[in-house]
Design a protein around this motif. Structure first.
Motif, PDB file in Angstrom:
ATOM      1  N   VAL A  47     -61.588  37.842  30.425  1.00  0.00           N
ATOM      2  CA  VAL A  47     -61.168  38.980  29.604  1.00  0.00           C
ATOM      3  C   VAL A  47     -59.694  38.845  29.214  1.00  0.00           C
ATOM      4  O   VAL A  47     -59.356  38.886  28.032  1.00  0.00           O
ATOM      5  CB  VAL A  47     -61.395  40.312  30.351  1.00  0.00           C
ATOM      6  CG1 VAL A  47     -60.836  41.479  29.546  1.00  0.00           C
ATOM      7  CG2 VAL A  47     -62.874  40.517  30.654  1.00  0.00           C
ATOM      8  N   ALA A  48     -58.822  38.713  30.201  1.00  0.00           N
ATOM      9  CA  ALA A  48     -57.394  38.647  29.925  1.00  0.00           C
ATOM     10  C   ALA A  48     -56.681  38.030  31.112  1.00  0.00           C
ATOM     11  O   ALA A  48     -57.177  38.093  32.242  1.00  0.00           O
ATOM     12  CB  ALA A  48     -56.827  40.036  29.634  1.00  0.00           C
ATOM     13  N   THR A  57     -49.261  36.377  27.980  1.00  0.00           N
ATOM     14  CA  THR A  57     -50.589  36.962  28.150  1.00  0.00           C
ATOM     15  C   THR A  57     -51.577  36.251  27.240  1.00  0.00           C
ATOM     16  O   THR A  57     -51.190  35.641  26.236  1.00  0.00           O
ATOM     17  CB  THR A  57     -50.604  38.462  27.818  1.00  0.00           C
ATOM     18  OG1 THR A  57     -50.134  38.648  26.470  1.00  0.00           O
ATOM     19  CG2 THR A  57     -49.714  39.246  28.763  1.00  0.00           C
ATOM     20  N   TYR A  58     -52.835  36.329  27.609  1.00  0.00           N
ATOM     21  CA  TYR A  58     -53.885  35.712  26.802  1.00  0.00           C
ATOM     22  C   TYR A  58     -55.122  36.583  26.901  1.00  0.00           C
ATOM     23  O   TYR A  58     -55.407  37.153  27.950  1.00  0.00           O
ATOM     24  CB  TYR A  58     -54.188  34.302  27.316  1.00  0.00           C
ATOM     25  CG  TYR A  58     -54.879  33.458  26.290  1.00  0.00           C
ATOM     26  CD1 TYR A  58     -56.255  33.274  26.332  1.00  0.00           C
ATOM     27  CD2 TYR A  58     -54.178  32.859  25.256  1.00  0.00           C
ATOM     28  CE1 TYR A  58     -56.902  32.530  25.382  1.00  0.00           C
ATOM     29  CE2 TYR A  58     -54.822  32.104  24.298  1.00  0.00           C
ATOM     30  CZ  TYR A  58     -56.188  31.943  24.364  1.00  0.00           C
ATOM     31  OH  TYR A  58     -56.826  31.209  23.407  1.00  0.00           O
ATOM     32  N   TYR A  59     -55.851  36.694  25.771  1.00  0.00           N
ATOM     33  CA  TYR A  59     -57.016  37.567  25.707  1.00  0.00           C
ATOM     34  C   TYR A  59     -58.217  36.842  25.132  1.00  0.00           C
ATOM     35  O   TYR A  59     -58.087  35.950  24.271  1.00  0.00           O
ATOM     36  CB  TYR A  59     -56.717  38.771  24.809  1.00  0.00           C
ATOM     37  CG  TYR A  59     -55.608  39.662  25.323  1.00  0.00           C
ATOM     38  CD1 TYR A  59     -54.287  39.463  24.948  1.00  0.00           C
ATOM     39  CD2 TYR A  59     -55.894  40.710  26.202  1.00  0.00           C
ATOM     40  CE1 TYR A  59     -53.271  40.271  25.422  1.00  0.00           C
ATOM     41  CE2 TYR A  59     -54.886  41.527  26.686  1.00  0.00           C
ATOM     42  CZ  TYR A  59     -53.573  41.305  26.290  1.00  0.00           C
ATOM     43  OH  TYR A  59     -52.578  42.104  26.771  1.00  0.00           O
ATOM     44  N   LYS A  64     -59.350  41.244  22.048  1.00  0.00           N
ATOM     45  CA  LYS A  64     -58.021  41.176  21.451  1.00  0.00           C
ATOM     46  C   LYS A  64     -57.791  42.361  20.518  1.00  0.00           C
ATOM     47  O   LYS A  64     -58.640  42.692  19.698  1.00  0.00           O
ATOM     48  CB  LYS A  64     -57.881  39.856  20.699  1.00  0.00           C
ATOM     49  CG  LYS A  64     -56.464  39.389  20.476  1.00  0.00           C
ATOM     50  CD  LYS A  64     -56.445  37.990  19.914  1.00  0.00           C
ATOM     51  CE  LYS A  64     -56.978  36.969  20.899  1.00  0.00           C
ATOM     52  NZ  LYS A  64     -56.898  35.584  20.381  1.00  0.00           N
ATOM     53  N   PHE A  67     -57.639  45.671  24.223  1.00  0.00           N
ATOM     54  CA  PHE A  67     -57.258  45.673  25.631  1.00  0.00           C
ATOM     55  C   PHE A  67     -55.834  45.163  25.782  1.00  0.00           C
ATOM     56  O   PHE A  67     -55.389  44.290  25.024  1.00  0.00           O
ATOM     57  CB  PHE A  67     -58.184  44.773  26.441  1.00  0.00           C
ATOM     58  CG  PHE A  67     -59.605  45.254  26.595  1.00  0.00           C
ATOM     59  CD1 PHE A  67     -60.101  46.320  25.849  1.00  0.00           C
ATOM     60  CD2 PHE A  67     -60.451  44.636  27.489  1.00  0.00           C
ATOM     61  CE1 PHE A  67     -61.405  46.760  25.987  1.00  0.00           C
ATOM     62  CE2 PHE A  67     -61.763  45.053  27.649  1.00  0.00           C
ATOM     63  CZ  PHE A  67     -62.238  46.105  26.902  1.00  0.00           C
ATOM     64  N   THR A  68     -55.149  45.688  26.811  1.00  0.00           N
ATOM     65  CA  THR A  68     -53.801  45.220  27.127  1.00  0.00           C
ATOM     66  C   THR A  68     -53.687  44.992  28.623  1.00  0.00           C
ATOM     67  O   THR A  68     -53.951  45.907  29.411  1.00  0.00           O
ATOM     68  CB  THR A  68     -52.747  46.233  26.685  1.00  0.00           C
ATOM     69  OG1 THR A  68     -52.859  46.473  25.278  1.00  0.00           O
ATOM     70  CG2 THR A  68     -51.345  45.711  26.991  1.00  0.00           C
ATOM     71  N   ILE A  69     -53.295  43.779  29.003  1.00  0.00           N
ATOM     72  CA  ILE A  69     -53.064  43.458  30.405  1.00  0.00           C
ATOM     73  C   ILE A  69     -51.571  43.594  30.694  1.00  0.00           C
ATOM     74  O   ILE A  69     -50.726  43.226  29.869  1.00  0.00           O
ATOM     75  CB  ILE A  69     -53.581  42.042  30.751  1.00  0.00           C
ATOM     76  CG1 ILE A  69     -53.520  41.794  32.250  1.00  0.00           C
ATOM     77  CG2 ILE A  69     -52.830  40.973  29.965  1.00  0.00           C
ATOM     78  CD1 ILE A  69     -54.200  40.486  32.681  1.00  0.00           C
ATOM     79  N   LEU A  80     -55.269  46.948  33.394  1.00  0.00           N
ATOM     80  CA  LEU A  80     -55.966  46.600  32.155  1.00  0.00           C
ATOM     81  C   LEU A  80     -56.231  47.898  31.405  1.00  0.00           C
ATOM     82  O   LEU A  80     -57.075  48.702  31.824  1.00  0.00           O
ATOM     83  CB  LEU A  80     -57.282  45.869  32.419  1.00  0.00           C
ATOM     84  CG  LEU A  80     -58.004  45.378  31.151  1.00  0.00           C
ATOM     85  CD1 LEU A  80     -57.194  44.253  30.481  1.00  0.00           C
ATOM     86  CD2 LEU A  80     -59.415  44.888  31.488  1.00  0.00           C
TER      87      LEU A  80
END
Length: 123
Positions: A47-48, A57-59, A64, A67-69, A80
């Motif tokens: 997911v992230a 960060t990577y999604y 994308k 979501f925000t990690i 998350l």
């Protein structure tokens, strides 16, 4: 040894939002972290991920922009934020950490896992 405990899952309507939290204990200094999800009969899906510093960060393409990690190293906590949820986001969500500072997308590159938290998105 590292222990990870996820929380924040639940039932939400499509278009809604949830914030997952992963509390870490034990040695996590310098470790990257990630979120994965899994549905019955399917492999665990990336997911992230986030580096130790939080600067990278990577999604997954599927999340994308929605979501925000993030992480708070002072609190040993990973987050998350999930917005604009869709029924296809329904899964058990797991946090994981690996003994290096750089993030990774493959579940096999992670060393410690939480027990998971269920997220259900109704249509």
């Amino acid at each position: 040894q590292v222990q990870l405990v996820e929380s924040g899952g639940g039932l939400v309507q499509a278009g809604g939002a949830l914030r997952l939290t992963c509390a870490a204990s034990g040695r996590t200094f310098g470790y990257a972290m990630g979120w994965f999800r899994q549905t019955p009969g399917k492999e665990r899906e990336f997911v992230a991920a986030i580096s130790w510093s939080g600067s990278t960060t990577y999604y997954a393409d599927s999340v994308k922009g929605r979501f925000t990690i993030s992480r708070d190293n002072a609190k040993n906590t990973l987050y998350l934020q999930m917005n604009s949820l869709k029924p296809e986001d329904t899964a058990v969500y797991y946090c994981a950490t690996r003994r290096t500072s750089a993030q990774a997308m493959s579940p096999g590159r992670y060393d410690y896992w939480g027990q998971g938290t269920q997220v259900t998105v109704s249509s």
